[in-house]
Design a protein around this motif. Structure first.
Motif, PDB file in Angstrom:
ATOM      1  N   GLU A  99      27.864 -92.626  40.796  1.00 60.29           N
ATOM      2  CA  GLU A  99      28.205 -93.351  42.019  1.00 60.29           C
ATOM      3  C   GLU A  99      29.423 -94.226  41.783  1.00 60.29           C
ATOM      4  O   GLU A  99      29.519 -94.918  40.753  1.00 60.29           O
ATOM      5  N   GLY A 100      30.342 -94.212  42.735  1.00 63.31           N
ATOM      6  CA  GLY A 100      31.557 -95.008  42.615  1.00 63.31           C
ATOM      7  C   GLY A 100      32.723 -94.264  42.004  1.00 63.31           C
ATOM      8  O   GLY A 100      33.881 -94.690  42.152  1.00 63.31           O
ATOM      9  N   ASN A 101      32.442 -93.163  41.330  1.00 59.53           N
ATOM     10  CA  ASN A 101      33.515 -92.356  40.738  1.00 59.53           C
ATOM     11  C   ASN A 101      34.060 -91.371  41.759  1.00 59.53           C
ATOM     12  O   ASN A 101      33.361 -90.995  42.711  1.00 59.53           O
ATOM     13  N   PRO A 102      35.293 -90.905  41.543  1.00 64.65           N
ATOM     14  CA  PRO A 102      35.826 -89.871  42.448  1.00 64.65           C
ATOM     15  C   PRO A 102      35.123 -88.544  42.208  1.00 64.65           C
ATOM     16  O   PRO A 102      34.641 -88.262  41.102  1.00 64.65           O
ATOM     17  N   LEU A 103      35.048 -87.749  43.275  1.00 64.49           N
ATOM     18  CA  LEU A 103      34.434 -86.436  43.146  1.00 64.49           C
ATOM     19  C   LEU A 103      35.373 -85.353  43.649  1.00 64.49           C
ATOM     20  O   LEU A 103      36.206 -85.587  44.532  1.00 64.49           O
ATOM     21  N   THR A 104      35.224 -84.181  43.031  1.00 61.61           N
ATOM     22  CA  THR A 104      35.955 -82.992  43.471  1.00 61.61           C
ATOM     23  C   THR A 104      34.999 -81.813  43.468  1.00 61.61           C
ATOM     24  O   THR A 104      34.297 -81.591  42.474  1.00 61.61           O
ATOM     25  N   VAL A 105      34.965 -81.081  44.554  1.00 60.53           N
ATOM     26  CA  VAL A 105      34.216 -79.836  44.641  1.00 60.53           C
ATOM     27  C   VAL A 105      35.237 -78.727  44.897  1.00 60.53           C
ATOM     28  O   VAL A 105      35.982 -78.779  45.865  1.00 60.53           O
ATOM     29  N   LYS A 106      35.231 -77.729  44.030  1.00 61.99           N
ATOM     30  CA  LYS A 106      36.316 -76.745  44.035  1.00 61.99           C
ATOM     31  C   LYS A 106      36.036 -75.542  44.936  1.00 61.99           C
ATOM     32  O   LYS A 106      34.883 -75.107  45.083  1.00 61.99           O
ATOM     33  N   CYS A 107      37.129 -75.027  45.492  1.00 60.87           N
ATOM     34  CA  CYS A 107      37.055 -73.821  46.320  1.00 60.87           C
ATOM     35  C   CYS A 107      38.371 -73.072  46.194  1.00 60.87           C
ATOM     36  O   CYS A 107      39.441 -73.682  46.293  1.00 60.87           O
ATOM     37  N   THR A 108      38.292 -71.777  45.946  1.00 62.24           N
ATOM     38  CA  THR A 108      39.473 -70.926  45.995  1.00 62.24           C
ATOM     39  C   THR A 108      39.236 -69.834  47.020  1.00 62.24           C
ATOM     40  O   THR A 108      38.097 -69.479  47.302  1.00 62.24           O
TER      41      THR A 108
END
Lengths: 115, 116
Positions: free
Chosen positions: A15-24
């Motif tokens: 919690e509080g950290n940046p998130l990335t969910v990937k899609c190509t």
């Protein structure tokens, strides 16, 4: 044929950290790209879409996505994750065959945000 | 305003039985879509209606599946002689016109079908 790939089954973030969910994606022609979120026992909720224009798209709940044509990617991002963001996220591309707007979905990525 | 609604929320049936799943789209939306979501997978397109007619039924897996939208609003997905492999969550979505300019699809909560 149009397709999308979500290479990660699960993403874990504090919690509080940046998130990335990937899609190509793989499409013929101009891509129409979407992100949806699914909470347990609920339908899909629309987050954001890229049709044309600015490569950085802003959506609901503080999410944004960056369209990158050279890398054929459309990653979902959020600067600061919340525990309540924990859910299943789907990337989708429009299959415009016949001029219709059906969506082709990826397999989904489960996001787990830990306190 | 009211979103897309689907009934029933859960349906348990026996192999070989007939089932109907109902979708009530957002008022004013002329385009309606059915998708099927199997466990651990993303939704897969089944059929698309523009108004009363099925403009694209290329996703229906076989002739046991049929859908109607007689008045251009509520739609019913019908499955004959159900099989265990039909078990899935059936999702309905609606949007403004489904052709030309893309309009966002809004999804209902789904019907979870279990075939025993």
């Amino acid at each position: 044929a149009q397709s999308v790939a979500q290479p990660e089954d699960q993403v874990n973030v504090a919690e509080g950290n940046p998130l990335t969910v990937k899609c190509t994606y793989s499409v013929s022609g101009n891509p129409y790209l979407f992100w949806y979120v699914q909470y347990p026992n609920r339908g899909l909720q629309f987050l954001l879409k890229y049709i044309t224009g600015d490569n950085l798209v802003k959506g609901s709940y503080g999410f944004e996505a960056e369209f990158n044509k050279s890398q054929t990617s459309f990653h979902l991002k959020k600067p600061s994750a919340l525990v309540s963001d924990s859910a299943l996220y789907f990337c989708a591309v429009r299959d415009g065959a016949g001029g219709y707007n059906k969506l082709i979905f990826g397999a989904g990525t489960r996001l787990a945000v830990h306190p | 305003g009211a979103g897309v609604s689907q009934t029933p929320s859960n349906k348990v049936t026996e192999k070989g039985k007939y089932v109907e799943l109902r979708c009530d789209p957002i008022s004013g939306h002329t385009a309606l879509y059915w998708y099927r979501q199997s466990l651990g997978q993303g939704p897969e397109f089944l059929i698309y209606f523009q108004g009363t007619g099925a403009a694209d039924d290329s996703g229906l897996p076989n002739d046991r599946f049929f859908a109607v939208r007689p008045e251009g609003s509520v739609s019913t997905l019908k499955i004959q002689r159900t099989e265990r492999g039909d078990s899935a969550v059936y999702l309905c979505a609606s949007s403004l016109a489904g052709q030309g300019q893309f309009n966002t699809q809004y999804f209902g909560p789904g019907t979870r079908l279990t075939v025993l």
